[in-house]
Write a protein that holds these residues in place. Structure first.
Motif, mmCIF file in Angstrom:
data_model
loop_
_atom_site.group_PDB
_atom_site.id
_atom_site.type_symbol
_atom_site.label_atom_id
_atom_site.label_comp_id
_atom_site.label_asym_id
_atom_site.label_seq_id
_atom_site.Cartn_x
_atom_site.Cartn_y
_atom_site.Cartn_z
ATOM 1 N N ARG A 19 16.830 -31.157 -16.233
ATOM 2 C CA ARG A 19 16.081 -30.405 -15.216
ATOM 3 C C ARG A 19 14.721 -29.945 -15.731
ATOM 4 N NH1 ARG A 19 18.917 -24.504 -14.905
ATOM 5 N NH2 ARG A 19 18.900 -24.138 -17.130
ATOM 6 N N HIS A 20 14.487 -30.057 -17.042
ATOM 7 C CA HIS A 20 13.227 -29.624 -17.648
ATOM 8 C C HIS A 20 12.260 -30.762 -17.930
ATOM 9 C CE1 HIS A 20 14.970 -25.678 -18.108
ATOM 10 N NE2 HIS A 20 16.027 -26.236 -18.683
ATOM 11 N N GLY A 21 12.754 -31.986 -17.948
ATOM 12 C CA GLY A 21 11.908 -33.126 -18.270
ATOM 13 C C GLY A 21 12.753 -34.315 -18.662
ATOM 14 N N PHE A 22 12.126 -35.274 -19.346
ATOM 15 C CA PHE A 22 12.879 -36.451 -19.775
ATOM 16 C C PHE A 22 12.357 -36.959 -21.117
ATOM 17 C CE2 PHE A 22 9.404 -38.026 -17.210
ATOM 18 C CZ PHE A 22 9.021 -39.229 -17.786
ATOM 19 N N TRP A 23 13.205 -37.751 -21.772
ATOM 20 C CA TRP A 23 12.896 -38.299 -23.080
ATOM 21 C C TRP A 23 12.695 -39.799 -22.952
ATOM 22 C CZ3 TRP A 23 16.153 -34.380 -22.094
ATOM 23 C CH2 TRP A 23 16.077 -33.236 -22.885
ATOM 24 N N ILE A 24 11.722 -40.308 -23.691
ATOM 25 C CA ILE A 24 11.542 -41.748 -23.797
ATOM 26 C C ILE A 24 11.662 -42.138 -25.256
ATOM 27 C CG2 ILE A 24 10.136 -42.064 -21.721
ATOM 28 C CD1 ILE A 24 7.670 -42.179 -23.536
ATOM 29 N N LEU A 25 12.244 -43.287 -25.480
ATOM 30 C CA LEU A 25 12.343 -43.861 -26.819
ATOM 31 C C LEU A 25 11.301 -44.952 -26.898
ATOM 32 C CD1 LEU A 25 13.844 -43.851 -29.516
ATOM 33 C CD2 LEU A 25 15.411 -45.551 -28.537
ATOM 34 N N LEU A 26 10.386 -44.775 -27.822
ATOM 35 C CA LEU A 26 9.264 -45.685 -28.003
ATOM 36 C C LEU A 26 9.394 -46.279 -29.395
ATOM 37 C CD1 LEU A 26 6.669 -46.518 -26.503
ATOM 38 C CD2 LEU A 26 5.524 -44.622 -27.637
ATOM 39 N N GLY A 27 10.011 -47.447 -29.477
ATOM 40 C CA GLY A 27 10.330 -48.001 -30.789
ATOM 41 C C GLY A 27 11.347 -47.098 -31.469
ATOM 42 N N GLN A 28 10.968 -46.482 -32.583
ATOM 43 C CA GLN A 28 11.834 -45.551 -33.305
ATOM 44 C C GLN A 28 11.481 -44.086 -33.032
ATOM 45 O OE1 GLN A 28 14.523 -46.555 -35.189
ATOM 46 N NE2 GLN A 28 14.010 -48.536 -34.281
ATOM 47 N N GLU A 29 10.479 -43.848 -32.191
ATOM 48 C CA GLU A 29 10.009 -42.487 -31.904
ATOM 49 C C GLU A 29 10.515 -42.034 -30.538
ATOM 50 O OE1 GLU A 29 5.729 -40.111 -31.626
ATOM 51 O OE2 GLU A 29 5.758 -42.291 -31.460
ATOM 52 N N GLU A 30 11.078 -40.824 -30.494
ATOM 53 C CA GLU A 30 11.515 -40.265 -29.213
ATOM 54 C C GLU A 30 10.554 -39.148 -28.806
ATOM 55 O OE1 GLU A 30 15.654 -39.694 -27.006
ATOM 56 O OE2 GLU A 30 15.532 -38.596 -28.891
ATOM 57 N N LEU A 31 10.079 -39.209 -27.573
ATOM 58 C CA LEU A 31 9.115 -38.236 -27.059
ATOM 59 C C LEU A 31 9.690 -37.555 -25.827
ATOM 60 C CD1 LEU A 31 5.947 -40.504 -27.248
ATOM 61 C CD2 LEU A 31 6.549 -38.669 -28.818
ATOM 62 N N PHE A 32 9.391 -36.266 -25.668
ATOM 63 C CA PHE A 32 9.845 -35.497 -24.513
ATOM 64 C C PHE A 32 8.670 -35.259 -23.580
ATOM 65 C CE2 PHE A 32 10.828 -31.303 -22.512
ATOM 66 C CZ PHE A 32 11.891 -31.745 -21.732
ATOM 67 N N LEU A 33 8.884 -35.491 -22.302
ATOM 68 C CA LEU A 33 7.884 -35.237 -21.271
ATOM 69 C C LEU A 33 8.394 -34.106 -20.390
ATOM 70 C CD1 LEU A 33 7.769 -38.487 -21.913
ATOM 71 C CD2 LEU A 33 6.147 -38.432 -20.038
ATOM 72 N N PRO A 34 7.960 -32.868 -20.657
ATOM 73 C CA PRO A 34 8.399 -31.750 -19.817
ATOM 74 C C PRO A 34 7.724 -31.822 -18.448
ATOM 75 C CG PRO A 34 6.891 -30.985 -21.516
ATOM 76 C CD PRO A 34 7.118 -32.451 -21.765
ATOM 77 N N PHE A 35 8.485 -31.486 -17.409
ATOM 78 C CA PHE A 35 7.918 -31.508 -16.066
ATOM 79 C C PHE A 35 6.765 -30.512 -15.924
ATOM 80 C CE2 PHE A 35 12.373 -32.905 -14.753
ATOM 81 C CZ PHE A 35 12.031 -34.253 -14.787
ATOM 82 N N ALA A 36 6.755 -29.462 -16.720
ATOM 83 C CA ALA A 36 5.652 -28.496 -16.673
ATOM 84 C C ALA A 36 4.328 -29.159 -17.065
ATOM 85 C CB ALA A 36 5.943 -27.324 -17.604
#
Length: 103
Positions: A19-36
């Motif tokens: 409910r706060h955002g989503f995570w993407i896996l980019l190769g070996q790096e995981e990034l969080f994209l908060p909806f804010a």
């Protein structure tokens, strides 16, 4: 879609949505994209968030939402203020009304 090592493609996938955002896996790096920080995704259908493409290095695109972001803007969103024609950021708009006009 190549990594810095020649011939190694970088994969991109959405790994989790909350409910706060989503995570993407980019190769070996995981990034969080908060909806804010990335409000274009908050009301989007899950299927549209899951459909992410990497048309060129350092660039992600969600075709169903017509949203494209550089990976740098995901890593450091504070360097990239939210400005959009469809969702303008009121902090950056100038008030063009004549002084004394209360509408």
């Amino acid at each position: 879609m190549k990594s810095k090592q020649r011939g190694m493609p970088i994969s991109v996938e959405v790994t989790n949505i909350s409910r706060h955002g989503f995570w993407i896996l980019l190769g070996q790096e995981e990034l969080f994209l908060p909806f804010a920080d990335f409000p274009w995704f908050e009301a989007a259908p899950v299927s549209a968030i899951l459909k992410v493409e990497m048309p060129r290095p350092e660039h992600l695109y969600w075709p169903d939402l017509d949203v494209d972001l550089t990976i740098e803007s995901i890593r450091e969103p504070e360097k990239y203020p939210l400005v959009s024609k469809s969702m303008p950021n009121r902090r950056f708009e100038q008030d063009t009304r004549p002084r004394g006009d209360s509408q």
